[in-house]
Design an enzyme around this catalytic site. Structure first.
Site, short mmCIF file in Angstrom:
data_model
loop_
_atom_site.label_atom_id
_atom_site.label_comp_id
_atom_site.label_asym_id
_atom_site.label_seq_id
_atom_site.Cartn_x
_atom_site.Cartn_y
_atom_site.Cartn_z
N GLU A 144 0.86 -1.05 -0.03
CA GLU A 144 0.09 -0.04 0.17
C GLU A 144 0.86 1.17 0.07
O GLU A 144 0.87 2.07 0.92
CB GLU A 144 -0.86 0.05 1.10
CG GLU A 144 -2.10 -1.11 1.10
CD GLU A 144 -3.07 -0.92 2.08
OE1 GLU A 144 -3.04 -0.15 3.22
OE2 GLU A 144 -4.09 -1.56 2.01
N GLU A 300 -6.82 -7.50 -0.69
CA GLU A 300 -7.15 -7.60 0.74
C GLU A 300 -8.47 -7.17 0.89
O GLU A 300 -9.09 -6.06 0.37
CB GLU A 300 -6.42 -6.44 1.62
CG GLU A 300 -4.91 -6.82 1.76
CD GLU A 300 -4.32 -5.74 2.79
OE1 GLU A 300 -4.89 -5.16 3.46
OE2 GLU A 300 -3.14 -5.58 2.63
C1 GAL Z 1 -4.43 -2.58 4.98
C2 GAL Z 1 -3.01 -3.15 5.18
C3 GAL Z 1 -3.18 -4.05 5.91
C4 GAL Z 1 -3.58 -4.04 7.38
C5 GAL Z 1 -5.14 -3.58 6.64
C6 GAL Z 1 -6.26 -3.78 8.02
O1 GAL Z 1 -4.37 -1.05 4.67
O2 GAL Z 1 -2.49 -3.21 3.89
O3 GAL Z 1 -1.47 -4.40 6.40
O4 GAL Z 1 -3.00 -3.10 7.92
O5 GAL Z 1 -5.13 -2.39 6.14
O6 GAL Z 1 -7.25 -3.08 7.54
#
Ligand code: GAL
Length: 645
Positions: A144, A300
């Site tokens: 990110e 994710e």
């Molecule tokens: C994303 C990040 C992850 C984790 C996740 C939690 O932004 O890539 O490592 O922090 O959010 O929602």
């Protein structure tokens, strides 16, 4: 190929006994891809130049033995404490001069040579060790980019910014011209005098600010590129990605997309936000569009609740499944989560995991397991297939950055207009691709251009060409107000589009007051916090409200289809249509309320030969390959129709 299914896997947070159970549970859940090592730099390189890979060997071997492929992270997103102790100058600094210290993550200045060198050394070591590992499927560069530190204002960044400007402008005279430094005594005598737009007494030079936006997005891209160069050399043939964040303002993903092999996106819609699902649909369309329709990976999402909002509602039963199908329907070939096993310690211990704190006798686990099975069944019919779209919307980071600068005609969040038009198209069952104005637009029946505030001559020429050679173009207010230097397009704005649209703009007439963030985009006229502008015409079904914006439009050849009905603006065109070459171009000088927008779109879409089907609120209908997905976000049901059903 299967649909990828899995998530971020952080075994370093757990004793080794757990790892074996992890692999067994992954098999049970149908997990076939694990993102490993995203935050493991401090464990992989506990002291400068001393690497410990043995634990990672065992993790990768275990996953491989269990049939789980690996999306291996380069681990550069969170530098180890020793690096900033040795080199405090690599820490980022905010606009007001505050240093961001270690203790969280992403504490690096993107321009820092120290950070880049140490990152490169780690990536080289990792690539040399694992290039041939049989579990390796994909490289996951950093994490990110820009999420917490999109811009750094430190002295190292200032120097890099100067070099970037010198490269861009060549001479300081040219920079002075582009930045309009005759205004407010801002003339520079040499590049050495230039600083990033640090906190200042009042409005900063707009072109300096947007150049810093461009530079900052570019510096992050340079970090990505330097890692990619190593991976391509040491680990040829293995695809490379980094995870995007949907409509993320600081990073221009159009510039990044050609440099990843597959688009990956992180997406966390708020289960408590009734608009979230439509906004997520729009983000998925962007992800699919970034590489011209190529399938992408949802890298994710949360299995249930996140832990970083003020209030963190868990996903309702079935909601995670329905949202996952939304991504698949809109082009995703992978559904992954953050994270595999919910942490027991650290800042994200209350963020849900695929294996929750409560273990496997839980709703979340059962839903994870069930979806894994379903996606496996669906793989052959989905993977690699495309989502046809006959309508495109122009999306542009320069316009986003510029229109939201202070000292503008009125504060209008760029996404509010984009989202409003997109959700109206969703409600008509129309799937939308996002494009750049200079893209090849010839495949589309209709191209919408919402508030393209900044445009180059070449971009306007491309839009003109599209319309004149038979396309249907719909342009909205605040388009082509500025050129790429943020200089006003004098003589009625719009540049070349004056000819396309058959009109010019005399004056802006925004409603007083500001409107809210994206969720405010579709506030009903009754609920609006700013006065609306009434307008009327058959094309919008009679009398309607325009949300927050109006303009004094001066038609030349354009036919007027609706007129403002507000004192002072009475009779002034609100919606026009102009024939140009073998095509046609509409201009809409306000943001019509939802019903009026739908009425207008129905007419325009019919003329463009695009089929519509009204989709009730909370539902989606999207065709992908030979499948049509019908998703009902009310009862969370998903129906898949096959051709010929
Ligand atoms: C994303 C990040 C992850 C984790 C996740 C939690 O932004 O890539 O490592 O922090 O959010 O929602």
């Amino acid at each position: 190929m299967p649909i990828w299914y899995g998530g971020d896997y952080n075994p370093e947070q757990w004793p080794e006994e757990v790892w074996q159970e992890d692999v067994q549970l992954m098999q049970r859940a149908g997990v076939n891809l694990a993102t490993v090592g995203v935050f493991s730099w401090a464990k992989l390189e506990p002291r400068p130049g001393e690497y410990d890979f043995e634990w990672l060997d065992r993790v990768l071997d275990g996953l491989h033995a269990g049939g789980v492929r690996v999306d291996l992270a380069t681990a550069t997103a969170s530098p180890p404490p020793w690096l900033s102790k040795l080199h405090p100058e690599m820490l980022p600094v905010t606009q007001d001069g505050t240093t961001l210290w270690p203790g969280g993550r992403q504490h690096y200045c993107p321009s820092s040579p120290v950070y880049r060198e140490h990152a490169a050394r780690l990536v080289t070591a990792l690539a040399e060790r694992y290039a041939q590992h049989p579990a390796l499927e994909l490289w996951h560069v950093n994490n990110e980019y820009g999420c917490h530190v999109p811009r750094c204002y430190c002295d190292v960044s200032a120097e890099a910014f100067r070099r970037w400007l010198e490269e861009k402008y060549g001479t300081v005279e040219e920079l002075n011209r582009a930045w309009g430094t005759a205004f407010w005594s801002q003339r520079y005598d040499s590049f050495d005098e230039i600083l990033p737009p640090r906190s200042a007494p009042t409005f900063q030079n707009p072109t300096q600010v947007i150049d810093f936006d461009r530079f900052s997005s570019g510096e992050l891209l340079e970090c990505y590129r330097s890692e990619v160069a190593i991976l391509r050399r040491v680990s040829p043939g293995v695809p490379i990605t980094t995870n995007f964040m949907g409509f993320f303002k600081p990073v221009d993903y159009w510039a990044w997309a050609p440099e990843v092999d597959v688009i990956a996106d992180d997406s966390y819609p708020d289960p408590a936000d009734p608009d979230a699902i439509e906004f997520a649909a729009m983000s998925r369309d962007l992800m699919r569009s970034l590489r011209g329709g190529q399938p992408w990976i949802l890298m994710e999402q949360a299995p249930s609740a996140v832990n970083w909002r003020q209030r963190n509602k868990p996903k309702a039963a079935g909601q995670m499944r329905a949202w996952s199908y939304q991504a698949v329907a809109r082009g995703a070939d992978g559904i992954l989560y953050f994270q595999w096993r919910q942490s027991a310690a650290g800042a994200e211990k209350f963020h849900s995991g695929m294996v929750p704190h409560g273990g496997t006798d839980t709703r979340v686990w059962r839903e994870i397991e069930a979806l894994g099975g379903e996606l496996k069944e669906l793989s052959d019919e989905v993977v690699g297939t495309r989502v046809p779209a006959r309508v495109a919307m122009v999306f542009d980071w320069d316009s986003w950055w510029a229109i939201e600068q202070p000292a503008s005609p009125t504060a209008v969040p760029y996404l509010s207009g984009v989202f409003a038009w997109h959700r109206s198209l969703q409600a008509l069952g129309v799937v939308v691709d996002f494009v750049q104005p200079q893209s090849d637009l010839s495949a589309y029946g209709l191209v919408l251009v919402p508030s393209l505030f900044v445009a180059t001559d070449a971009q306007l020429e491309s839009l003109h060409e599209y319309a004149s050679s038979g396309g249907r173009l719909l342009v909205t207010h605040q388009t082509a107000i500025l050129d790429e230097d943020l200089h006003v397009r004098l003589g009625g704005y719009l540049g070349r589009l004056q000819e396309t649209l058959g009109l010019w703009i005399e004056e802006f007439s925004p409603s007083a007051g500001a409107i809210g963030p994206y969720a405010g985009a579709d506030v009903t006229p009754e609920a609006a916090t700013v006065p609306n502008v009434p307008f009327e015409g058959d094309i919008v079904g009679g009398r309607a409200e325009g949300l927050h914006w109006a303009e004094v439009v001066r038609p030349r050849e354009a036919a007027v289809l609706a007129r403002f009905a507000e004192p002072g603006l009475e009779g002034s065109p609100a919606v026009t249509r102009n024939e140009t070459g073998s095509g046609a171009a509409w201009y809409v000088a306000t943001l019509p309320e939802p019903a009026a927008r739908a009425a207008l779109l129905r007419t325009v879409l019919e003329e463009a030969g695009v089929e519509t089907e009204e989709v009730p609120k909370g539902q989606e209908r999207v065709r992908r390959g030979a499948l049509t997905f019908r998703i009902d976000h009310g009862d969370q049901s998903v129906t898949i129709d096959r051709d010929g059903d």
